[in-house]
Design an enzyme around this catalytic site. Structure first.
Site, short mmCIF file in Angstrom:
data_model
loop_
_atom_site.label_atom_id
_atom_site.label_comp_id
_atom_site.label_asym_id
_atom_site.label_seq_id
_atom_site.Cartn_x
_atom_site.Cartn_y
_atom_site.Cartn_z
CD GLU A 179 -2.79 1.33 2.42
OE1 GLU A 179 -2.69 0.48 3.33
OE2 GLU A 179 -3.64 2.23 2.43
CE LYS A 221 -6.06 -0.31 1.76
NZ LYS A 221 -6.79 -0.90 2.86
N GLY A 265 -10.59 8.85 2.46
CA GLY A 265 -11.30 10.07 2.83
C GLY A 265 -12.38 10.46 1.83
P1 13P Z 1 -9.51 3.99 4.18
O1 13P Z 1 -10.34 3.24 3.19
O2 13P Z 1 -10.29 4.57 5.31
O3 13P Z 1 -8.56 4.95 3.52
O4 13P Z 1 -8.59 2.91 4.91
C1 13P Z 1 -8.02 1.92 4.15
C2 13P Z 1 -6.73 1.53 4.74
O5 13P Z 1 -6.52 0.39 5.09
C3 13P Z 1 -5.70 2.57 4.87
O6 13P Z 1 -4.48 1.97 5.22
#
Ligand code: 13P
Length: 341
Positions: A179, A221, A265
């Site tokens: 991510e 991600k 967000g």
């Molecule tokens: P959000 O979808 O709230 O951005 O969170 C996803 C997530 O795992 C962020 O690390």
């Protein structure tokens, strides 16, 4: 279920399914609970998450896996059933957040570096025994062009850490969710988001190759390509979809089986509409689905409010968002379905 990394990755992005990101750290979940006036204790956090994991319709049909926090993967439901067993019983895969959060990057004001590599091999072995078959590490790339943020050093350090994390995961038999979140908090426009995301993804796949990570056993991600919140601009789902897919075609190898977006967000329906638009302009060489935290949980949190008598309403709110995102993962969502509920 098979323990081959490729099979686990394929199951995470199974047709029409996505991830529930329920891995808020104790600090983050406290902020969410503050909004709904609930005290954050080990029991309230357990009750809240157990409510979602027991929403059978959503978990069975729309959720492929759940990202847990260290506390949650060790917790038992009110009746003594381990929460991991509840997740597995629904057919979903337990996963675990393993990074230790983003800290200021020394020497680079405004940039952060995600920590947590020390001792990670041992922690992954422990999480595997607890049932985790995938993990998550979030790198945070902020945009503040006036201040030269992100620096090239922030991008290279964070993607290098992601690659070291991913290699350790695969060694442990765990699929790494990689991510690199380019934040949508700033005042930048959509094209700046595109450029920073592109630089980040190019460097990321460079680092993953250098670390000998098997791409077939990973999931990306990412953020969508979208204007920063403080720019005051909102982009149409068509524009977000077009620029996001253009970005991935330039940077994400087709060996990667799936891309599961963070919501970052975006409003609940906005995150759904954008995912739907992305899938509607397919076919694409990767599965494109959701790994939402806020966009799946804001509605159930509000409906729950810490009250036992609201559990069914909260489960219905969670099931609705999961259903809408399931349709968006298939490119079959319509705004009219939101009103119908
Ligand atoms: P959000 O979808 O709230 O951005 O969170 C996803 C997530 O795992 C962020 O690390």
């Amino acid at each position: 279920m098979s323990d081959r990394l490729e099979d686990i990755a394929a199951a995470i992005v199974a047709e029409g399914k996505g991830l529930l990101a329920a891995d808020e750290s104790s600090g983050t979940i406290k902020k969410r609970f503050d909004v709904i006036g609930v005290e954050s204790t080990a029991d309230s956090r357990r009750d809240y998450r157990e409510m979602m994991f027991r929403a059978t319709e959503a978990m069975k049909n729309y959720i492929s896996g759940v990202i847990l926090y260290d506390e949650t993967i060790r917790q038992e439901g009110a009746d003594g059933t381990p929460l991991v067993d509840l997740i597995k019983a629904s057919g979903a895969i337990p996963g675990i957040k393993v990074d230790a959060g983003a800290k200021p990057l020394a020497g680079f004001i405004g940039d952060t570096i995600t920590e947590g590599l020390d001792g990670l091999r041992e922690r992954l072995a422990d999480y595997y025994k607890l049932g985790a078959r995938f993990a998550k590490w979030r790198a945070v790339i902020d945009i503040d062009t006036g201040r030269g943020v992100p620096s090239a050093t922030a991008i290279s350090s964070n993607t290098h850490a992601l690659a070291r994390y991913a290699a350790l995961c695969q060694e442990a038999g765990i699929v790494p969710i990689v991510e690199p979140e380019v934040l949508m908090d700033g005042s930048h426009d959509i094209d700046t988001c595109y450029e920073v995301s592109k630089a980040t993804l190019i460097k990321l796949y460079d680092e993953l190759h250098a670390a000998r990570v098997v791409l077939e056993g990973t999931i990306l991600k990412p953020n969508m390509v979208i204007a920063g919140r403080k720019s005051g601009k909102t982009n149409s789902p068509d524009e977000v979809a077009e620029k996001t897919i253009k970005l991935f075609r330039q940077t994400v190898p087709v060996a990667v089986p799936g891309i599961a977006f963070l919501s970052g967000g975006q409003e609940d329906e906005e995150a759904t509409a954008n995912l739907n638009a992305i899938n509607a302009i397919g076919p694409h060489p990767w599965k494109l689905t959701f790994s939402y935290g806020r966009a799946l949980q804001a509605a159930p949190q509000k409906a729950w409010g810490g009250n036992r008598s609201n559990v069914a309403a909260a489960q219905a709110a969670f099931t609705h968002r999961a259903h809408m995102n399931h349709l968006a993962a298939l490119g079959e969502w319509k705004a009219s379905l939101e009103q119908a509920a």
